[in-house]
Scaffold this motif. Structure first.
Motif, mmCIF file in Angstrom:
data_model
loop_
_atom_site.group_PDB
_atom_site.id
_atom_site.type_symbol
_atom_site.label_atom_id
_atom_site.label_comp_id
_atom_site.label_asym_id
_atom_site.label_seq_id
_atom_site.Cartn_x
_atom_site.Cartn_y
_atom_site.Cartn_z
ATOM 1 N N MET A 1 0.843 -1.190 0.000
ATOM 2 C CA MET A 1 0.000 0.000 0.000
ATOM 3 C C MET A 1 0.884 1.248 0.000
ATOM 4 O O MET A 1 1.821 1.340 0.804
ATOM 5 C CB MET A 1 -0.911 0.006 1.234
ATOM 6 C CG MET A 1 -1.892 -1.157 1.265
ATOM 7 S SD MET A 1 -3.070 -1.069 -0.089
ATOM 8 C CE MET A 1 -4.132 -2.465 0.288
ATOM 9 N N GLU A 19 0.206 5.167 5.890
ATOM 10 C CA GLU A 19 0.037 3.866 5.222
ATOM 11 C C GLU A 19 -0.863 2.943 6.037
ATOM 12 O O GLU A 19 -1.563 2.096 5.476
ATOM 13 C CB GLU A 19 1.410 3.219 5.017
ATOM 14 C CG GLU A 19 2.234 3.882 3.907
ATOM 15 C CD GLU A 19 3.642 3.319 3.808
ATOM 16 O OE1 GLU A 19 4.035 2.584 4.751
ATOM 17 O OE2 GLU A 19 4.338 3.601 2.824
ATOM 18 N N TYR A 22 -4.806 2.266 5.508
ATOM 19 C CA TYR A 22 -5.380 1.215 4.662
ATOM 20 C C TYR A 22 -5.962 0.061 5.480
ATOM 21 O O TYR A 22 -6.791 -0.699 4.972
ATOM 22 C CB TYR A 22 -4.320 0.680 3.704
ATOM 23 C CG TYR A 22 -3.988 1.621 2.561
ATOM 24 C CD1 TYR A 22 -4.869 1.803 1.506
ATOM 25 C CD2 TYR A 22 -2.782 2.321 2.543
ATOM 26 C CE1 TYR A 22 -4.562 2.662 0.448
ATOM 27 C CE2 TYR A 22 -2.468 3.179 1.497
ATOM 28 C CZ TYR A 22 -3.359 3.348 0.444
ATOM 29 O OH TYR A 22 -3.058 4.192 -0.584
ATOM 30 N N HIS A 63 -7.328 4.519 -1.545
ATOM 31 C CA HIS A 63 -6.217 5.439 -1.787
ATOM 32 C C HIS A 63 -6.082 6.393 -0.596
ATOM 33 O O HIS A 63 -7.085 6.879 -0.063
ATOM 34 C CB HIS A 63 -6.445 6.299 -3.040
ATOM 35 C CG HIS A 63 -6.469 5.530 -4.327
ATOM 36 N ND1 HIS A 63 -7.542 4.756 -4.710
ATOM 37 C CD2 HIS A 63 -5.538 5.435 -5.327
ATOM 38 C CE1 HIS A 63 -7.280 4.205 -5.893
ATOM 39 N NE2 HIS A 63 -6.085 4.603 -6.288
#
Length: 553
Positions: A1, A19, A22, A63
């Motif tokens: 990711m 990160e 996610y 995203h």
């Protein structure tokens, strides 16, 4: 990711924390969870940049994006989350606003262009969420195809996300059922020119006919007459974005420009939208590709397509998809774009060689016809003028016929029996059109060489078409380009059954032509007499022969 956007100047610890977003999941009925919103506003305040997340309808984070203090740049979504023929993309975009400000025009443009389920901004105050601004698309099209919700305190948000999105899509389905129709393409056709408006309208009429021939449904027509032509987009970037938003709202999957776009213009327009962008030449090439049946036709069309596409091949320019090894191939390798271009050039060379072989066989057939001393009559004319119908009814044959532009591409040759056992060879060639693509003329040059052997050209005109005089001029220009405009030519007005008798008589007198209806052999008398005069009575020995009915007519 990965974290998308500009990560320069951001500590590894902060990036690592982003990160981990996610791993989170948002309740599907909520636009965003309070915990995730607080984390985004805290981090956004700390790095003084906007932060955003894209969330799927299942509540997963697709995203995580870093922007700057005033804006945020969205990544390319068309490969991972393509829009296709759906009303909405299936993603909601939520981001922070450091000054606690409402949604900007850029936000609303992104909503309309990218077809998000929802777009929301969380105002930041004292490092925490404060005001909540949200907007969604509606079933309406026009200047503002969206609805902006009243600003609210973030913690008082009561939006039921899934229910709202379901209602929006249901309304879109009622308002625009054609957008969900997956049978064929839907297009908006566009003309950008400084010419006269009525000429642009007429040209768009023809473009719409070409779309119909390619199985494309036209959902809207756009005419722009700018003071100056934009060298990058033809029309202004703002107007183009409006047009794209309107096209998406109407369910269009294709933008068709009436003007021929340069490779750079095609790329520039395509970069603004996921909708396919083509021009008039690409559309004609597509029709030819659908209709080519013989080996000759298929080779000629593929060659024209490759020559058209070669300068339009694009790549990222830096990524290497594969390396080429061996002597002379070691080192950095070839970029994928260069490999693609080399393959296209190789294929063009192969097709050109095959076309030469096919041309030699065609020359031999023409030589055999010439040695028979039979006169040759070639039917030429604008596309859909009725050439194949005339050939069928003159010679009692069954060449393919359809009331569409470029229904037939392959040359048909038949023998036509005249009285007193006299025959002629009659051929039907590919139809012409205004501004016929140069690559097509080049590719079909071998086929059109058949016209050089003709003793007489029969120029067939659709008299029922209001633009028939322009069609005559276009055909004459192409014959001039082929350097065969000096051949004896008989002008024949077809489809006289569709216009008043006194009107067709005026046309015949003015142009010195013959009038027929290709579907009614009973009208062929004047045509037969005119052909006989040109083909057989040009020699003194034939001047006093009696006329007899033509066999089969």
């Amino acid at each position: 990711m990965v974290v998308y956007g500009n990560t320069q100047g951001i500590s590894k610890k902060t990036v690592s924390g982003l990160e981990k977003i996610y791993r989170r999941k948002v309740q599907p009925t909520r636009i965003i969870s309070q915990e995730l919103a607080r984390y985004l506003t805290e981090q956004s305040s700390e790095i003084n940049r906007q932060l955003g997340v894209l969330i799927t309808r299942a509540g997963t984070i697709s995203h995580v994006i870093i922007g700057d203090s005033n804006s945020i740049f969205l990544p390319d979504l068309q490969h991972s989350y393509p829009l296709g023929k759906k009303y909405l993309r299936g993603l909601r975009f939520v981001h922070t606003h450091l000054k606690n400000e409402p949604l900007t025009n850029d936000d609303l443009t992104d909503l309309a262009l990218l077809r998000f389920d929802y777009i929301a901004a969380i105002g930041v105050k004292d490092n925490l969420p404060d005001r909540f601004y949200a907007a969604h698309l509606t079933a309406q099209t026009g200047d503002k195809p969206y609805e902006i919700n009243p600003a609210a305190n973030f913690y008082n948000d009561t939006i039921d996300f899934l229910a709202d999105v379901g209602a929006i899509e249901e309304e879109m389905g009622r308002q625009r059922p054609e957008a969900a129709d997956t049978n064929g393409e839907k297009a908006i056709i566009i003309s950008v020119s400084q010419g006269q408006k009525h000429e642009m309208e007429e040209s768009l009429d023809e473009l719409q006919e070409l779309c119909a021939a390619s199985g494309i449904a036209v959902v809207d027509r756009v005419i722009q007459r700018p003071k100056t032509i934009n060298p990058r987009y033809l029309l202004g970037a703002g107007r183009l974005r409006e047009l794209i938003i309107d096209a998406l709202g109407k369910g269009a999957s294709l933008l068709v420009f009436n003007e021929n776009l340069s490779p750079s213009q095609t790329l520039a327009v395509a970069e603004l939208t996921e909708i396919k962008v083509i021009d008039r030449t690409a559309l004609i090439l597509d029709i030819f590709a659908r209709r080519a049946m013989s080996r000759d036709g298929k080779v000629q069309v593929e060659l024209a397509q490759l020559k058209y596409r070669l300068p339009r091949l694009t790549g990222k320019g830096t990524a290497m998809s594969r390396l080429t090894g061996g002597i002379g191939g070691r080192g950095p390798g070839e970029m994928k774009l260069e490999i693609d271009r080399r393959r296209v050039r190789d294929r063009i060379n192969i097709l050109e060689k095959e076309l030469i072989k096919l041309s030699k066989a065609r020359v031999q057939r023409r030589a055999r016809r010439s040695s028979s001393t039979l006169p040759i009559v070639s039917i030429v004319g604008y596309t859909n003028a009725g050439k194949s119908t005339l050939l069928n009814n003159l010679t009692e044959s069954a060449a393919f016929v359809e009331d569409k532009m470029f229904a037939t591409l392959d040359t048909s040759t038949r023998r036509l029996r005249f009285p007193q056992e006299r025959d002629v060879i009659i051929t039907d060639t590919v139809g012409f059109i205004k501004d016929l693509p140069r690559d097509l003329i080049t590719a079909f040059k071998a086929t059109l060489e058949e016209l050089e052997d003709a003793d007489t050209l029969l120029h067939l005109v659709d008299a029922s078409n209001p633009r028939f005089d322009q069609h005559i001029e276009s055909v004459e220009n192409i014959l001039k380009d082929l350097m065969i405009d000096d051949k004896p030519t008989l002008l024949v007005f077809n489809k006289t059954d569709k216009i008043p008798e006194d009107e067709i008589e005026g046309f015949i007198t003015r142009y010195g032509a013959v009038g027929i209806s290709a579907i009614n052999p009973a009208t062929f008398g004047p045509l037969i007499e005119a052909l006989k005069e040109r083909v057989f009575f040009r020699h003194p020995d034939n001047l006093h022969e009696e006329a007899e009915p033509v066999s089969g007519v």
